[in-house]
Design a protein around this motif. Structure first.
Motif, PDB file in Angstrom:
ATOM      1  N   LYS A   1       0.802  -1.230   0.000  1.00 56.45           N
ATOM      2  CA  LYS A   1       0.000   0.000   0.000  1.00 56.45           C
ATOM      3  C   LYS A   1       0.834   1.279   0.000  1.00 56.45           C
ATOM      4  N   ASP A   2       1.930   1.260  -0.781  1.00 56.61           N
ATOM      5  CA  ASP A   2       2.739   2.492  -0.838  1.00 56.61           C
ATOM      6  C   ASP A   2       2.411   3.317  -2.080  1.00 56.61           C
TER       7      ASP A   2
ATOM      8  N   LEU B   1       2.857   2.540  -5.067  1.00 52.17           N
ATOM      9  CA  LEU B   1       3.804   2.239  -6.148  1.00 52.17           C
ATOM     10  C   LEU B   1       3.791   0.724  -6.367  1.00 52.17           C
ATOM     11  N   LEU B   2       4.245   0.295  -7.533  1.00 49.16           N
ATOM     12  CA  LEU B   2       4.337  -1.149  -7.769  1.00 49.16           C
ATOM     13  C   LEU B   2       5.784  -1.539  -8.015  1.00 49.16           C
TER      14      LEU B   2
ATOM     15  N   GLU C   1       4.836  -6.861  -7.611  1.00 56.09           N
ATOM     16  CA  GLU C   1       3.456  -6.362  -7.540  1.00 56.09           C
ATOM     17  C   GLU C   1       2.912  -6.108  -8.951  1.00 56.09           C
TER      18      GLU C   1
HETATM   19 CA   LIG Z   1       3.571  -1.278  -3.538  1.00 55.86          CA
END
Ligand SMILES: [Ca+2]
Length: 218
Positions: free
Chosen positions: A175-176, A178-179, A183
Motif C-alpha cells: 500500500k505504498d 507504487l508497484l 506487484e
Molecule cells: Ca507497492
C-alpha cells in the motif's frame, strides 16, 4: 436552411471520427477504453438522433458536476474507506472461492485466481519474465513504478476502471501507491485472470502473495 445543413455535416463528421475522439479522450484523461460505450453501437445510436434537438451545453451544470466529482465524491470515498477499516475481517467469498470448504472438490478449485493454489512456486513467476520486460519500460525509480505509469499500461487491458481499481488494491500489497516488479507482475496476472472470465477475489489469497512479501503480511 444552411444552419441545418451545417449541423448535418457536423453530425457526419462527429460520427465518422468518433473512434479518434474516443482515443483522444482516453489519452488526455487517462480513461480505460473499457469505460467507453461500444463504438459501433454509439455510432448507430447517434445516427438516429436529431442533432437539432440537442440542448446547448450548459457550463453551469458542468461546473456542478465537476464540483461534485472533485469534492463530494472525494468526501464520500473517505467515508467508505473509514467504513471498510471498521468492518470485521471478511472471508474470501464468491467466484473461484466458492465452496472452498469442499477443498479440491469445490467448484472452480485451482482455476482463475485459484490457479497455483497447490504449487510450491509462486504461480505469477511463470509469466514474470514477460511482465518484467514491460515493467522496465515504465521508468522504475528505485525498483518501483508510479501509479500513473502503471495505469498507462493497465488500461491497455480495456478492463473498466472499477475492475482495474480492484486489481490495483489487490496488487499494491504494501500500500505504498507504487508497484515493484513483483506487484506489477501480480497486477498483470490478475488482469489475465479477469480477462479469462474468472472472478477476482475480494482479498488476495495467500498463494498469490509474492514469496518475498509473505513475511510483511504475517
Ligand atoms: Ca507497492
Amino acid at each position: 436552411m444552411p444552419a441545418v445543413f451545417g449541423k448535418d455535416n457536423k453530425k457526419k463528421e462527429l460520427i465518422g471520427s468518433l473512434g479518434e475522439i474516443y482515443a483522444r479522450i482516453e489519452r488526455e484523461h487517462q480513461i480505460s477504453p473499457g469505460d467507453f460505450p461500444n463504438l459501433k453501437k454509439m455510432q448507430d445510436l447517434l445516427q438516429s438522433q436529431d442533432f437539432n434537438k440537442f440542448q446547448p451545453l450548459k457550463s453551469k451544470l458542468l461546473e456542478t458536476v465537476d464540483e461534485m466529482l472533485a469534492h463530494d465524491i472525494a468526501h464520500l470515498m473517505v467515508l467508505v474507506r473509514q467504513e471498510e477499516t471498521q468492518k470485521p475481517v471478511q472471508m474470501v467469498k464468491g467466484g473461484a472461492f466458492e465452496g472452498t470448504q469442499n477443498g479440491p472438490f469445490g467448484h472452480g478449485y485451482g482455476e482463475g485466481a485459484g490457479e497455483g493454489i497447490d504449487d510450491e512456486d509462486w504461480v505469477v513467476a511463470r509469466d514474470k519474465p514477460m511482465y518484467d520486460e514491460i515493467f522496465y519500460t515504465l521508468s522504475p525509480v528505485n525498483g518501483k513504478i508510479t501509479g500513473a505509469n502503471a495505469k498507462r499500461e493497465m488500461v491497455k487491458s480495456k478492463l473498466p476502471n472499477t475492475v482495474l481499481g480492484k486489481i490495483w488494491k489487490l496488487a499494491d500489497i504494501d500500500k505504498d501507491g507504487l508497484l515493484d516488479d513483483e506487484e506489477f507482475a501480480l497486477a498483470n496476472h490478475l488482469i489475465k485472470v479477469k480477462l479469462e472470465g474468472h472472478e477476482l477475489p475480494n482479498d488476495l489469497p495467500c498463494h498469490l502473495i509474492p514469496p518475498s512479501m509473505r513475511k510483511v503480511i504475517e
